[in-house]
Design an enzyme around this catalytic site. Sequence first.
Site, PDB file in Angstrom:
ATOM      1  N   GLY A 139       0.844  -1.196   0.000  1.00 20.76           N
ATOM      2  CA  GLY A 139       0.000   0.000   0.000  1.00 20.76           C
ATOM      3  C   GLY A 139       0.871   1.235   0.000  1.00 20.76           C
ATOM      4  O   GLY A 139       1.308   1.700  -1.056  1.00 20.76           O
ATOM      5  N   GLY A 347     -28.902  16.463  16.372  1.00 16.71           N
ATOM      6  CA  GLY A 347     -29.350  15.078  16.189  1.00 16.71           C
ATOM      7  C   GLY A 347     -29.701  14.772  14.746  1.00 16.71           C
ATOM      8  O   GLY A 347     -29.423  13.669  14.245  1.00 16.71           O
ATOM      9  N   GLU A 370      -4.589   7.678  -2.525  1.00 15.69           N
ATOM     10  CA  GLU A 370      -3.472   8.322  -3.260  1.00 15.69           C
ATOM     11  C   GLU A 370      -2.365   8.805  -2.327  1.00 15.69           C
ATOM     12  O   GLU A 370      -1.847   9.906  -2.470  1.00 15.69           O
ATOM     13  CB  GLU A 370      -4.004   9.424  -4.180  1.00 15.69           C
ATOM     14  CG  GLU A 370      -4.854   8.789  -5.268  1.00 15.69           C
ATOM     15  CD  GLU A 370      -5.177   9.674  -6.455  1.00 15.69           C
ATOM     16  OE1 GLU A 370      -4.409  10.602  -6.728  1.00 15.69           O
ATOM     17  OE2 GLU A 370      -6.191   9.397  -7.090  1.00 15.69           O
ATOM     18  N   THR A 372      -1.633   8.054   1.959  1.00 15.24           N
ATOM     19  CA  THR A 372      -2.281   8.518   3.184  1.00 15.24           C
ATOM     20  C   THR A 372      -1.676   9.865   3.590  1.00 15.24           C
ATOM     21  O   THR A 372      -0.616  10.262   3.086  1.00 15.24           O
ATOM     22  CB  THR A 372      -2.062   7.526   4.341  1.00 15.24           C
ATOM     23  OG1 THR A 372      -0.661   7.507   4.636  1.00 15.24           O
ATOM     24  CG2 THR A 372      -2.550   6.123   3.994  1.00 15.24           C
TER      25      THR A 372
HETATM   26  C1  LIG Z   1     -11.837   3.674  -1.447  1.00 13.75           C
HETATM   27  C2  LIG Z   1     -10.424   3.451  -1.882  1.00 13.75           C
HETATM   28  C3  LIG Z   1     -10.081   3.606  -3.221  1.00 13.75           C
HETATM   29  C4  LIG Z   1      -8.770   3.350  -3.654  1.00 13.75           C
HETATM   30  N1  LIG Z   1      -8.482   3.443  -4.996  1.00 13.75           N
HETATM   31  C5  LIG Z   1      -7.251   3.058  -5.439  1.00 13.75           C
HETATM   32  C6  LIG Z   1      -6.978   2.978  -6.841  1.00 13.75           C
HETATM   33  O1  LIG Z   1      -7.829   3.310  -7.693  1.00 13.75           O
HETATM   34  N2  LIG Z   1      -5.768   2.522  -7.231  1.00 13.75           N
HETATM   35  C7  LIG Z   1      -4.805   2.154  -6.343  1.00 13.75           C
HETATM   36  O2  LIG Z   1      -3.737   1.749  -6.781  1.00 13.75           O
HETATM   37  N3  LIG Z   1      -5.031   2.209  -5.005  1.00 13.75           N
HETATM   38  C8  LIG Z   1      -6.230   2.655  -4.534  1.00 13.75           C
HETATM   39  N4  LIG Z   1      -6.485   2.709  -3.174  1.00 13.75           N
HETATM   40  C9  LIG Z   1      -5.462   2.269  -2.239  1.00 13.75           C
HETATM   41  C10 LIG Z   1      -4.873   3.387  -1.386  1.00 13.75           C
HETATM   42  O3  LIG Z   1      -4.039   4.193  -2.168  1.00 13.75           O
HETATM   43  C11 LIG Z   1      -4.166   2.719  -0.203  1.00 13.75           C
HETATM   44  O4  LIG Z   1      -5.193   2.254   0.656  1.00 13.75           O
HETATM   45  C12 LIG Z   1      -3.230   3.656   0.525  1.00 13.75           C
HETATM   46  O5  LIG Z   1      -2.131   3.953  -0.282  1.00 13.75           O
HETATM   47  C13 LIG Z   1      -2.737   3.047   1.845  1.00 13.75           C
HETATM   48  O6  LIG Z   1      -2.308   1.749   1.684  1.00 13.75           O
HETATM   49  P1  LIG Z   1      -2.842   0.603   2.698  1.00 13.75           P
HETATM   50  O7  LIG Z   1      -4.306   0.696   2.712  1.00 13.75           O
HETATM   51  O8  LIG Z   1      -2.208  -0.672   2.284  1.00 13.75           O
HETATM   52  O9  LIG Z   1      -2.313   1.057   4.126  1.00 13.75           O
HETATM   53  P2  LIG Z   1      -0.876   0.773   4.751  1.00 13.75           P
HETATM   54  O10 LIG Z   1       0.194   1.184   3.802  1.00 13.75           O
HETATM   55  O11 LIG Z   1      -0.837  -0.597   5.299  1.00 13.75           O
HETATM   56  O12 LIG Z   1      -0.890   1.814   5.956  1.00 13.75           O
HETATM   57  C14 LIG Z   1      -1.571   1.576   7.199  1.00 13.75           C
HETATM   58  C15 LIG Z   1      -1.312   2.781   8.101  1.00 13.75           C
HETATM   59  O13 LIG Z   1       0.102   2.916   8.341  1.00 13.75           O
HETATM   60  C16 LIG Z   1       0.522   4.218   7.993  1.00 13.75           C
HETATM   61  N5  LIG Z   1       1.899   4.151   7.475  1.00 13.75           N
HETATM   62  C17 LIG Z   1       2.395   3.280   6.559  1.00 13.75           C
HETATM   63  N6  LIG Z   1       3.704   3.508   6.344  1.00 13.75           N
HETATM   64  C18 LIG Z   1       4.037   4.570   7.144  1.00 13.75           C
HETATM   65  C19 LIG Z   1       5.235   5.302   7.379  1.00 13.75           C
HETATM   66  N7  LIG Z   1       6.379   5.008   6.755  1.00 13.75           N
HETATM   67  N8  LIG Z   1       5.202   6.308   8.282  1.00 13.75           N
HETATM   68  C20 LIG Z   1       4.061   6.639   8.926  1.00 13.75           C
HETATM   69  N9  LIG Z   1       2.899   5.985   8.739  1.00 13.75           N
HETATM   70  C21 LIG Z   1       2.884   4.970   7.864  1.00 13.75           C
HETATM   71  C22 LIG Z   1      -0.464   4.687   6.937  1.00 13.75           C
HETATM   72  O14 LIG Z   1      -0.501   6.095   6.832  1.00 13.75           O
HETATM   73  C23 LIG Z   1      -1.759   4.096   7.481  1.00 13.75           C
HETATM   74  O15 LIG Z   1      -2.272   4.950   8.457  1.00 13.75           O
HETATM   75  C24 LIG Z   1      -7.782   2.990  -2.713  1.00 13.75           C
HETATM   76  C25 LIG Z   1      -8.120   2.857  -1.355  1.00 13.75           C
HETATM   77  C26 LIG Z   1      -9.410   3.082  -0.932  1.00 13.75           C
HETATM   78  C27 LIG Z   1      -9.746   2.902   0.528  1.00 13.75           C
END
Ligand SMILES: Cc1cc2nc3c(=O)[nH]c(=O)nc-3n(C[C@H](O)[C@H](O)[C@H](O)COP(=O)(O)OP(=O)(O)OC[C@H]3O[C@@H](n4cnc5c(N)ncnc54)[C@H](O)[C@@H]3O)c2cc1C
Length: 390
Positions: A139, A347, A370, A372
């Site tokens: 991610g 409410g 895109e 976090t």
């Molecule tokens: C509704 C929705 C639509 C999406 N659409 C697309 C799409 O069209 N195409 C696509 O490719 N992706 C898409 N995504 C994926 C999205 O980009 C990822 O969910 C996002 O990049 C985070 O990855 P993860 O969910 O694996 O979280 P993780 O990477 O597992 O992160 C979990 C938590 O850890 C934190 N974290 C991770 N690494 C660090 C660090 N080094 N320092 C501090 N904090 C950290 C993160 O901020 C987060 O709070 C979508 C996601 C959602 C929910």
Amino acid sequence: MNDRAPQPVERQLPTEESRDLLALVREIAQREIRPRAAEEEDAGRFPREVFALLSESGLLGLPYDGEFGGGEQPYEVYLQVLEELAAARLTVGLGVSVHSLACHGLAGYGTKEQQSAHLPAMLGGGLLGAYCLSEPAAGSDAASLRTKAVRDGDGWVITGTKAWITHGGVADFYTVLARTGVEGPKGITAFLVPGDAEGLTAAVPEKKMGLKGSPTAQLHFDGVRVPDSRRIGEEGQGFTIALAALDAGRLGIAACAIGVAQAALDEALAYALDRKQFGHPIADFQGLRFMLADMATKIEAGRALYLAAARLRDAGKPFSRQAAMAKLFCTDAAMAVTTDAVQVLGGYGYTADFPVERLMREAKVLQIVEGTNQIQRMVIARHLAGPESR
Ligand SMILES: Cc1cc2nc3c(=O)[nH]c(=O)nc-3n(C[C@H](O)[C@H](O)[C@H](O)COP(=O)(O)OP(=O)(O)OC[C@H]3O[C@@H](n4cnc5c(N)ncnc54)[C@H](O)[C@@H]3O)c2cc1C
């Protein structure tokens, strides 16, 4: 429920043409998008026909060159269009932003032959795109992706699973990042995969907190063959292509966030002027007036920040740091403003009879997609500390 159309936002637009464009978008939003938003989001219905209408109206290729059917609009105009669409319904605003993200690789790095073969249909021919970077185990650390593309004769065979794909299962084309070489960012290549490719299947869409009309699904690539003519850019250039698209895409998310926040403020203001307690409209009480003033200020500040980044991009200047700042600030502002909007409605704000609870649930996802907001802070800090820093 407040059915009153909100007052138009006072916008700075560069030309008469762009003012007409925004007026057209507002009209489409008020007539075709806003009235169905609550019911269709509740039902989880994806409004494919709205995207067909937007394509017909030239609104799916706005920031791209006219040579292949783009609208030749500067980013400062395109983003304000996204803001209007997202204010009417986030599924549509975000969907247009994701579609634009999916076109970015081919428009920026494709050959002339590839562009003339595919871009006209992508930018204005009714097709809908998706962008496939994330995976179940990759991610925030997207460069660790594991979906593989292996050379086979004059083409490639793609195998692996992409996760969280907006428009997964409904898109006509997918921009896919796959590993063709070494571990890390240098071993990744971009491909343009047709939606009906053999071996490509979509899982059942995720059940989400909000943004329910926008399908988000895993995509399985089970030996999907694509010719080499569908490779975008050079082998190993994929991560650069992906990040360039994300810089632009983050501005799209920032604009969508301000749209959601504006919609929440419009609702909260209308309600506060109407609702009476202690013999007065609640908008007379300073406690709420200050809250509304803070909400409006966050929105104006966010809009100014994303427009400043867009104008840098339009001037051909680096804008990556400012795009990360805009994404961070605007999405945090949207979360705060929508939460306050629920508070203003008391409410009633907590019920599905008013749109503010939906807007609050929708704002949350914008802090995640895109990159976090933790990742945005990392990007900003890296720019501050220099390229050698972590
Ligand atoms: C509704 C929705 C639509 C999406 N659409 C697309 C799409 O069209 N195409 C696509 O490719 N992706 C898409 N995504 C994926 C999205 O980009 C990822 O969910 C996002 O990049 C985070 O990855 P993860 O969910 O694996 O979280 P993780 O990477 O597992 O992160 C979990 C938590 O850890 C934190 N974290 C991770 N690494 C660090 C660090 N080094 N320092 C501090 N904090 C950290 C993160 O901020 C987060 O709070 C979508 C996601 C959602 C929910």
